[in-house]
Design a protein around this motif. Structure first.
Motif, PDB file in Angstrom:
ATOM      1  N   GLY A  52       0.815  -1.213   0.000  1.00  0.00           N
ATOM      2  CA  GLY A  52       0.000   0.000   0.000  1.00  0.00           C
ATOM      3  C   GLY A  52       0.847   1.261   0.000  1.00  0.00           C
ATOM      4  O   GLY A  52       2.074   1.197   0.135  1.00  0.00           O
ATOM      5  N   PRO A  53       0.194   2.417  -0.120  1.00  0.00           N
ATOM      6  CA  PRO A  53       0.945   3.680  -0.234  1.00  0.00           C
ATOM      7  C   PRO A  53       1.718   4.064   1.028  1.00  0.00           C
ATOM      8  O   PRO A  53       2.771   4.705   0.919  1.00  0.00           O
ATOM      9  CB  PRO A  53      -0.141   4.718  -0.543  1.00  0.00           C
ATOM     10  N   LEU A  54       1.219   3.693   2.202  1.00  0.00           N
ATOM     11  CA  LEU A  54       1.947   4.097   3.417  1.00  0.00           C
ATOM     12  C   LEU A  54       3.238   3.314   3.579  1.00  0.00           C
ATOM     13  O   LEU A  54       4.252   3.860   4.036  1.00  0.00           O
ATOM     14  CB  LEU A  54       1.054   3.957   4.657  1.00  0.00           C
ATOM     15  N   VAL A  55       3.207   2.040   3.206  1.00  0.00           N
ATOM     16  CA  VAL A  55       4.452   1.254   3.250  1.00  0.00           C
ATOM     17  C   VAL A  55       5.460   1.864   2.275  1.00  0.00           C
ATOM     18  O   VAL A  55       6.637   2.048   2.610  1.00  0.00           O
ATOM     19  CB  VAL A  55       4.193  -0.240   2.942  1.00  0.00           C
ATOM     20  N   ALA A  56       4.976   2.217   1.090  1.00  0.00           N
ATOM     21  CA  ALA A  56       5.884   2.817   0.091  1.00  0.00           C
ATOM     22  C   ALA A  56       6.466   4.126   0.636  1.00  0.00           C
ATOM     23  O   ALA A  56       7.670   4.404   0.486  1.00  0.00           O
ATOM     24  CB  ALA A  56       5.127   3.059  -1.207  1.00  0.00           C
ATOM     25  N   GLU A  57       5.620   4.921   1.297  1.00  0.00           N
ATOM     26  CA  GLU A  57       6.101   6.199   1.846  1.00  0.00           C
ATOM     27  C   GLU A  57       7.111   5.952   2.975  1.00  0.00           C
ATOM     28  O   GLU A  57       8.145   6.637   3.068  1.00  0.00           O
ATOM     29  CB  GLU A  57       4.884   6.985   2.378  1.00  0.00           C
ATOM     30  N   PHE A  58       6.813   4.971   3.803  1.00  0.00           N
ATOM     31  CA  PHE A  58       7.725   4.634   4.908  1.00  0.00           C
ATOM     32  C   PHE A  58       9.088   4.209   4.345  1.00  0.00           C
ATOM     33  O   PHE A  58      10.143   4.671   4.801  1.00  0.00           O
ATOM     34  CB  PHE A  58       7.101   3.516   5.761  1.00  0.00           C
ATOM     35  N   GLU A  59       9.045   3.357   3.337  1.00  0.00           N
ATOM     36  CA  GLU A  59      10.304   2.884   2.732  1.00  0.00           C
ATOM     37  C   GLU A  59      11.109   4.056   2.156  1.00  0.00           C
ATOM     38  O   GLU A  59      12.334   4.142   2.345  1.00  0.00           O
ATOM     39  CB  GLU A  59      10.010   1.866   1.625  1.00  0.00           C
ATOM     40  N   ALA A  60      10.405   4.963   1.491  1.00  0.00           N
ATOM     41  CA  ALA A  60      11.099   6.100   0.874  1.00  0.00           C
ATOM     42  C   ALA A  60      11.722   6.987   1.959  1.00  0.00           C
ATOM     43  O   ALA A  60      12.860   7.464   1.815  1.00  0.00           O
ATOM     44  CB  ALA A  60      10.119   6.903   0.021  1.00  0.00           C
ATOM     45  N   ARG A  61      10.993   7.193   3.050  1.00  0.00           N
ATOM     46  CA  ARG A  61      11.496   8.026   4.153  1.00  0.00           C
ATOM     47  C   ARG A  61      12.739   7.406   4.800  1.00  0.00           C
ATOM     48  O   ARG A  61      13.713   8.081   5.107  1.00  0.00           O
ATOM     49  CB  ARG A  61      10.408   8.218   5.226  1.00  0.00           C
ATOM     50  N   ILE A  62      12.671   6.073   5.007  1.00  0.00           N
ATOM     51  CA  ILE A  62      13.821   5.397   5.644  1.00  0.00           C
ATOM     52  C   ILE A  62      15.040   5.482   4.722  1.00  0.00           C
ATOM     53  O   ILE A  62      16.141   5.849   5.168  1.00  0.00           O
ATOM     54  CB  ILE A  62      13.493   3.906   5.945  1.00  0.00           C
TER      55      ILE A  62
END
Ligand code: T4K
Length: 414
Positions: A52-62
């Motif tokens: 989902g989009p939040l996992v993708a956002e989390f990955e990008a932030r990390i």
């Protein structure tokens, strides 16, 4: 000491320093409104997991925070270790410390890989690079060092030794998110690194972990393996498992990240309060952070020198516990003394003398945003008082005087 130093220790029936237990590892909680709004968006979208989009956002932030090209978020740090070591072809034997949480060894053993335990250097908490050569055999396929307590191990030397054997290195950096080594963020070393975002970690996503790497091929493989080996809807191109992070976990992770600065600052204040309070306590050494580097200060670790304190680590733990200070003996008695390793290698301790010595004297104390500086001051004052009265306490312990015994403890009422 609280109450003018006249209070009897709780272990002998006095009133505990704290009314409720103070734990190591109570989760840091970020902005609840932000979390609720993210959860609301998940429910509206009805995308709960599977990329989902939040996992993708989390990955990008990390990836951005660490300065690497790829982050693959995972269900937890242990599965992340299993997947990345498997993706790199670790098999047969892998060199790793025993001075770590058992997940490090289990991640290997789960795949029938033998963890070959490497001792720590005298006085150190990390794998001793000077010993690696003695442990390399034709079956060795990799090295899995641990950046314990968020303090980097001797990364350069380990990588240089590994380079001589052309062996891959994965760092278990479960504790080290937000920390740096020689100015570069942990996460960017070796073939890959693994973070844990478990509830007890500095940044948490309830449960969670991540593999971070600059290697695109490796990241692609890890991502495949984390999702049953699916490439597209109906095509499976690799053996795989389910290691996915869910959207609600990513919501918590993202919310935690937004408060990272506050968490570090709180931990740093507590660390300084511990440092000030323990500075002059003989036989108690606080494990220090290099503040020239980025640190998360998430673990407050002390070493007790029993020859000076008179009380053992186990006795100190008991005394603190009675005062509602739930200190931990991380990672006693060492992976090599836990199953199945204890049965497989009953004499492993002979090759791990420094690890054994270290484990006999290490205690981890409560910190994090649920613990205040005032509480830290009470903890350090109590430790100071215990050490001051160490010889008489030790006599009482030897005499088998039981916890919560009701009669007066003259030695501790000084
Ligand atoms: N490598 C290393 C070096 C690690 O330290 C770890 C995990 C891993 C790999 C594997 O990562 P994960 O697969 O876990 O992502 C805890 C954690 O479960 C574990 O994540 C962590 N290391 C280890 C150092 O500590 P325990 O057995 O000490 O956890 P537990 O349940 O006793 O919790 C500690 C204290 O925290 C409790 O007394 C109360 C408090 N707590 C805990 C939880 C879970 C809370 O207040 N709320 C909570 O929700 O292992």
């Amino acid at each position: 000491m609280s109450e003018g130093g006249t209070r009897q220790l709780a272990i002998f029936g006095g009133r505990p320093t704290f009314a409720k237990p103070l734990h190591v590892g109570v989760p840091n909680i970020g902005d609840r409104e932000r979390l609720y709004s993210r959860i609301d968006s998940i429910l509206t979208r009805r995308v709960l997991t599977n990329g989902g989009p939040l996992v993708a956002e989390f990955e990008a932030r990390i990836a951005d925070l660490v300065g690497v090209r790829h982050c693959v978020a995972m269900s937890n740090g242990t599965v992340a270790l299993e997947i990345v070591t498997r993706a790199l072809g670790f098999e047969q034997e892998v060199i790793t410390p025993s001075m770590t949480f058992v997940a490090t060894s289990h991640a290997l053993q789960w795949q029938q890989i033998t963890p070959v335990f490497c001792d720590v250097a005298p006085g150190a908490h990390h794998l001793d690079p000077a010993r690696i050569k003695d442990l390399v055999t034709p079956r060795t396929t990799g090295i899995l060092p641990v950046n314990l307590w968020g303090r980097p191990c001797n990364i350069d030397t380990i990588l240089s030794v590994a380079g001589q054997y052309d062996m891959p290195v994965v760092f278990d950096s479960a504790h080290a998110f937000g920390c740096s080594y020689k100015g570069k963020m942990i996460g960017g070393f070796g073939q890959a690194e693994v973070f844990s975002f478990h509830a007890t970690k500095f940044i948490n996503s309830f449960e969670g972990g991540a593999v971070v790497t600059d290697d695109t091929g490796l990241a692609d493989k890890v991502r495949l393996m984390q999702n049953f080996g699916f490439q597209g809807r109906d095509t499976v191109v690799h053996v795989g498992i389910n290691g996915k992070m869910t959207e609600i976990e990513a919501a918590m992770g993202l919310t935690s990240l937004e408060s990272m600065g506050t968490f570090v600052e709180h931990n740093r204040r507590n660390y300084h309060a511990y440092k000030a309070g323990l500075h002059r306590v003989p036989g108690v050494e606080l494990i220090e952070y290099d503040e020239g580097e980025r640190c998360n200060f998430q673990y407050i670790v002390i070493e007790l020198d029993e020859r000076i304190t008179s009380v053992t680590c186990g006795q100190m733990l008991e005394i603190l516990s009675a005062e509602n200070i739930d200190a931990r003996r991380y990672f006693y008695p060492g992976c090599h003394r836990m199953e199945p390793y204890r049965s497989y290698f009953p004499n492993a301790g002979l090759l791990l003398p420094n690890t054994e010595t270290l484990l006999s004297k290490v205690l981890t104390l409560p910190t994090g945003t649920s613990v205040s500086v005032e509480q830290v001051e009470k903890i350090t004052a109590l430790i100071a008082r215990v050490v001051e009265n160490g010889p008489s306490l030790s006599v009482r312990f030897r005499a088998g005087i039981s916890r919560k015994s009701s009669y007066a403890n003259a030695a501790c009422e000084a």
